[in-house]
Scaffold this active site. Structure first.
Site, PDB file in Angstrom:
ATOM      1  N   HIS A 291       0.837  -1.216   0.000  1.00  0.00           N
ATOM      2  CA  HIS A 291       0.000   0.000   0.000  1.00  0.00           C
ATOM      3  C   HIS A 291       0.874   1.269   0.000  1.00  0.00           C
ATOM      4  O   HIS A 291       0.920   1.953  -1.011  1.00  0.00           O
ATOM      5  CB  HIS A 291      -1.021   0.039   1.141  1.00  0.00           C
ATOM      6  CG  HIS A 291      -1.900  -1.167   1.207  1.00  0.00           C
ATOM      7  ND1 HIS A 291      -2.667  -1.574   0.144  1.00  0.00           N
ATOM      8  CD2 HIS A 291      -2.120  -2.081   2.196  1.00  0.00           C
ATOM      9  CE1 HIS A 291      -3.330  -2.681   0.471  1.00  0.00           C
ATOM     10  NE2 HIS A 291      -3.016  -3.014   1.698  1.00  0.00           N
ATOM     11  N   ASP A 340      -4.709  -8.585  -3.303  1.00  0.00           N
ATOM     12  CA  ASP A 340      -5.054  -8.288  -1.912  1.00  0.00           C
ATOM     13  C   ASP A 340      -6.325  -8.998  -1.435  1.00  0.00           C
ATOM     14  O   ASP A 340      -6.286 -10.181  -1.152  1.00  0.00           O
ATOM     15  CB  ASP A 340      -5.136  -6.758  -1.726  1.00  0.00           C
ATOM     16  CG  ASP A 340      -5.089  -6.334  -0.273  1.00  0.00           C
ATOM     17  OD1 ASP A 340      -5.010  -7.220   0.606  1.00  0.00           O
ATOM     18  OD2 ASP A 340      -5.121  -5.122   0.004  1.00  0.00           O
TER      19      ASP A 340
END
Ligand code: ZN
Length: 449
Positions: A291, A340
Site C-alpha cells: 500500500h 489483496d
C-alpha cells in the site's frame, strides 16, 4: 516412442527478454526443457517456418501475443469468500475500512483447515485462469479460532501449500507475524487470536519448518503484519532472522491515516521509519511496503531500491486512498501489484488503475512512462518483474534464457481486441482492457489453462 526432451513454442508476437532487454518480437521460437520447464533458447523464426530440430516438438499458439506469466505480490486468498458481501450498509455505520475488517474477521473465524483449503484452492484456480503464475500469499490464519495450536502448528500453512500445489501455481508463502490489536494493546482482540503465535520464537520455529519445504514451486517470506500488530523489538527480531536467511520481508504500510496517527503517538515516527529503524530495509532482499499510500516526503526517500506493492482494486474498494506510484518511481522504488482482498482477481485491471488513478490525481495523461514515453511496458513490468523481485524470485516474470517457461497467451482474435494492430495489443490490453482475452497459461512449461 520416447517423448522429445524439449518443447518449442511460437506465436505471432511475444514479449521476451533478449540480451537483457525486454522487447516485443514477431514469431519467436522459445525452447524449454520439458522436465524442468527451464527456457533453453529464444530465437526469431521466420513466418511459416515449421522445421524443428530432432528431439523437439513445436507448438504454434497462432494469432496470439505471448507474455510472461504475471506475479501477484500480495493476496489474502480466504477473503475471496466475502466477494460482493460488504456493499450494503449494515450495523457498522458509517461504513469504513474498519467495519469491512469486522465482516472479514467473521468469515476468517468460520474456516476450519478444510475450509481454508477450499477457499484458497478456489482463489488460486481463478488466479491461474487470469494469467497469474506465482502468488505471494500474505497468510495470517495460523491456529484454531480460539488461538489453540493444531497438532501440527503449520496445519493451515500446509493447506495453503496444498491448494497451490493442486492447481499448479507457484507460491511464496509470506508467513505473517501478528501479536496485538494496536499500539497500546498487550495482545490480540478475541477475533484475532488465531493469527497469533504468542512469541517470535514460536513464529520463527514455524517459519524454519516451512523453509525446509522450499522448492522451485514454493518459497517463504517473513511478514510482520503492520506496525499496529507488531511491537518494535519484535520487528527487529524478525528482520534479523529474515536478513540472515535471505528471506523477503513484506508488511502493510500506511494503508489508513489512523494507523499513521497511532504510530506517531507510540513511536514519534512514521510506520516506514519504524520498519527502517528495525532493520527491515537492510537485508539482501528488497523490503516490500504493501500500500504505502499515506506517506511523507521523508518516507519517499527511504525506499530507494526497495519495493512498493500497490493493490488498486482493493484500495478503491476499501476507500484507502491512492498509491502515489509516480512519486515512488521517481524516488527509485520498484512497483509491484497485488490482488489483496481478491474481490477482483485481475492484475491487468490492477495495472491499468495504477496509471488511471495517477491520471485522475494529476489531471494529466501518460503518468507512468518509460524512457521512450511508453506506459504499457511499465504496467506489464509491475505485473511481472516487479512482483518477481518483491517475492525474491528475480528469475520469474520474464521470458528469458534460464528462466522457467511461465507464460500466458493473449488471444488476438478475442472480441475486445478484434481490429487492434498487433503492435498495439499490449497497450490495448493494459490501458483499455482486462485479463479477459487470456486464453492459455503455462507454469514451469506445463499448460495449466
Ligand atoms: Zn493485505
Amino acid at each position: 516412442m520416447t517423448q522429445p526432451a524439449a518443447l518449442a513454442v511460437t506465436a505471432k508476437l511475444a514479449w521476451v527478454t533478449l540480451d537483457g532487454v525486454a522487447q516485443l518480437v514477431s514469431r519467436p521460437r522459445i525452447r524449454f526443457d520439458r522436465e524442468s520447464g527451464q527456457i533453453l533458447s529464444i530465437s526469431l523464426a521466420s513466418e511459416g517456418d515449421s522445421a524443428t530440430p530432432e528431439g523437439e516438438l513445436l507448438h504454434d499458439l497462432g494469432h496470439a501475443l505471448l507474455l510472461p506469466g504475471m506475479v501477484n505480490a500480495h493476496s489474502h486468498a480466504f477473503q475471496r469468500a466475502i466477494r460482493g458481501a460488504t456493499h450494503t450498509l449494515g450495523p457498522h455505520s458509517p461504513s469504513s475500512f474498519w467495519s469491512w475488517r469486522s465482516a472479514m474477521y467473521e468469515v476468517a473465524n468460520t474456516l476450519d483447515p478444510e475450509g481454508v483449503y477450499a477457499q484458497t484452492r478456489a482463489c488460486f484456480a481463478e488466479m491461474l485462469t487470469r494469467g497469474i503464475t506465482c502468488v505471494g500469499e500474505f497468510h495470517y490464519l495460523h491456529h484454531a479460532p480460539d488461538g489453540t495450536r493444531y497438532a501440527d502448528p503449520n496445519e493451515l500453512s500446509r493447506q495453503v501449500i496444498r491448494a497451490a500445489d493442486d492447481v499448479g501455481l507457484r507460491l511464496c508463502l509470506l508467513e505473517v507475524y501478528y501479536a496485538r490489536s494496536g499500539a497500546q494493546a498487550k495482545g490480540p482482540l478475541p477475533e484475532q487470536r488465531r493469527f497469533c503465535d504468542g512469541s517470535t520464537d514460536a513464529y520463527l520455529a514455524r517459519v524454519d519448518e516451512l523453509r525446509a519445504l522450499a522448492s522451485p514451486m514454493l518459497s517463504v517470506g517473513v511478514a510482520p503484519h503492520s506496525v499496529r500488530a507488531v511491537a518494535a523489538d519484535e520487528l527487529a527480531r524478525l528482520a534479523a532472522h529474515a536478513n540472515a536467511h535471505g528471506l523477503p520481508i513484506h508488511a502493510h504500510v500506511s494503508e489508513q491515516p489512523l494507523e499513521n496517527q497511532q504510530c506517531q503517538a507510540e513511536h514519534g515516527r512514521t510506520p516506514l521509519q519504524v520498519f527502517a529503524d528495525a532493520g527491515c530495509l537492510a537485508g539482501p532482499r528488497a523490503f516490500t511496503a504493501v500500500h504505502a499510500i499515506h506517506v511523507t516526503a521523508s518516507d519517499l526517500e527511504l525506499l530507494r531500491n526497495q519495493q512498493v506493492c500497490a493493490c488498486p482494486t482493493t484500495e478503491a474498494d476499501l476507500g484507502d486512498g491512492i498509491v502515489p506510484a509516480a512519486a515512488w518511481r521517481e524516488h527509485g522504488a520498484t512497483i509491484s501489484l497485488g490482488s489483496d482482498s481478491n474481490a477482483v482477481i485481475d492484475l491487468v485491471q490492477e495495472a491499468r488503475l495504477l496509471e488511471m488513478h495517477e491520471r485522475l490525481r494529476q489531471q494529466a495523461r501518460l503518468c507512468l512512462r518509460d524512457d521512450q514515453g511508453r506506459v504499457a511496458p511499465v504496467l506489464l513490468a509491475a505485473a511481472t518483474t516487479g512482483g518477481a523481485q518483491a517475492l525474491g524470485r528475480p528469475e520469474l516474470g520474464r521470458l528469458a534464457v534460464g528462466s522457467p517457461f511461465d507464460a500466458l497467451a493473449i488471444d488476438l482474435d478475442h472480441p475486445t481486441l478484434r481490429g487492434v494492430d498487433g503492435q498495439l495489443a499490449l497497450d490495448a490490453v493494459f490501458l483499455a482492457g482486462t485479463a479477459e482475452p487470456i486464453s492459455q497459461v503455462w507454469v514451469a512449461g506445463r499448460r495449466r489453462r
